[in-house]
Design a protein around this motif. Structure first.
Motif, short mmCIF file in Angstrom:
data_model
loop_
_atom_site.label_atom_id
_atom_site.label_comp_id
_atom_site.label_asym_id
_atom_site.label_seq_id
_atom_site.Cartn_x
_atom_site.Cartn_y
_atom_site.Cartn_z
N GLY A 169 30.28 28.28 19.63
CA GLY A 169 31.61 27.80 19.88
C GLY A 169 32.32 27.34 18.62
N LYS A 170 33.59 26.99 18.78
CA LYS A 170 34.41 26.58 17.64
C LYS A 170 33.84 25.33 16.97
CE LYS A 170 39.10 25.22 16.35
NZ LYS A 170 40.49 25.00 16.84
N LYS A 171 33.38 24.38 17.77
CA LYS A 171 32.85 23.13 17.21
C LYS A 171 31.61 23.40 16.36
CE LYS A 171 31.33 18.48 18.46
NZ LYS A 171 31.09 17.53 19.60
N ILE A 181 30.80 26.20 14.84
CA ILE A 181 31.19 26.91 13.63
C ILE A 181 31.77 25.95 12.60
CG2 ILE A 181 32.79 28.61 12.68
CD1 ILE A 181 32.48 30.21 15.23
N GLU A 182 32.61 25.04 13.05
CA GLU A 182 33.19 24.07 12.13
C GLU A 182 32.12 23.18 11.51
OE1 GLU A 182 36.11 22.04 14.43
OE2 GLU A 182 37.65 23.61 14.16
N HIS A 237 35.69 32.79 10.46
CA HIS A 237 36.49 32.51 11.67
C HIS A 237 37.92 32.11 11.33
CE1 HIS A 237 35.16 28.57 10.29
NE2 HIS A 237 36.10 28.02 11.02
N ARG A 238 38.16 31.75 10.08
CA ARG A 238 39.50 31.33 9.66
C ARG A 238 40.36 32.50 9.18
NH1 ARG A 238 38.49 26.69 5.38
NH2 ARG A 238 40.76 26.46 5.59
N TYR A 280 40.83 35.47 10.90
CA TYR A 280 41.45 36.21 12.00
C TYR A 280 41.33 37.73 11.77
CZ TYR A 280 43.36 31.56 12.64
OH TYR A 280 43.49 30.20 12.79
#
Length: 244
Positions: free
Chosen positions: A2-4, A6-7, A203-204, A206
């Motif tokens: 998920g996004k969290k 990955i961050e 992921h940044r 796009y």
């Protein structure tokens, strides 16, 4: 993932491996140092005093030297209406996008250099061509630089597969991209600004697929008006006009 998650991953990479600032070395590293601390970690660095012996540093500061040395050579001039070649570009006033490549002309070097130095916000020239152009198109000035960087060659275990040359102004911008090989970038004259992201930041970016397009440049009205046309699959989709 998920996004969290990955961050958290890219945050940990910065804290534990890459750091938050690019290392600046006052002199070239040893091959072992370069391999261990930078190549093996895919970590960038800025190295000062690495090429002070290259004749190019003195000779190339005078444009007349290059024009004379390359007076009989043709080189690849890339032209765009905005300085962004190989870039994602709006197809029209709508939201659709394409991947636009520059218009390319083969011109005598003095004429091509004049076009670059005369770049404007509506017509930007850039001298570049991949695939080892420094040792082909610019072979008559290749002796002004070393054929390789010895400490890097030893660290990498091979000589350079390709040596390229870029000549442009601050109007030229290179889009985000991924190179599948190690790069050494030597600034002979002027300056170059880089914005680098580690693989964990993909992921940044796009990443998407876009239809391919290219600019076509036409000179009309006895060099008073110039027109860029963006072509997609043999179809004109956008026009840019400017006075020259």
């Amino acid at each position: 993932m998920g996004k969290k998650e990955i961050e958290n991953l890219w945050r940990e990479v910065r804290e534990l491996s890459l750091g938050t600032e690019t290392d600046r070395l006052p002199s070239p590293p040893s091959p072992l140092h370069f391999l261990r601390d930078y190549i093996s970690q895919s970590k960038p660095c800025v190295i000062s005093n690495a090429i002070p012996h290259w004749p190019a540093l003195k000779l190339w500061s005078d444009p007349s030297y290059l024009s004379e040395a390359l007076s009989n050579d043709s080189v690849s001039l890339h032209l765009t209406p905005n300085g962004r070649a190989d870039a994602v570009t709006p197809i029209s006033t709508g939201e659709d996008l394409c991947f636009a490549s520059s218009h390319v002309e083969n011109l005598p070097f003095p004429e091509a250099l004049h076009a670059v130095r005369g770049s404007s916000s509506s017509k930007v020239g850039y001298l570049q061509q991949q695939n080892d152009c420094f040792r082909t198109e610019y072979s008559n000035v290749a002796s002004d630089c070393d054929g390789d960087v010895p400490w890097a060659t030893e660290a990498l275990g091979c000589s350079p597969e390709a040596v390229n040359l870029w000549i442009g102004t601050d109007l030229s911008v290179t889009s985000f991209h991924k190179d599948h090989y190690e790069n050494l970038y030597a600034v002979v004259s002027g300056e170059k600004h880089f914005l680098l992201l580690p693989p964990t930041d993909v992921h940044r970016l796009y990443v998407q697929r876009y239809p391919a397009a290219n600019y076509r440049y036409d000179r009309v009205c006895e060099n008073i008006l110039s027109i860029f046309v963006l072509r997609l699959e043999d179809r004109d989709i956008r026009k840019f006009e400017s006075f020259v």
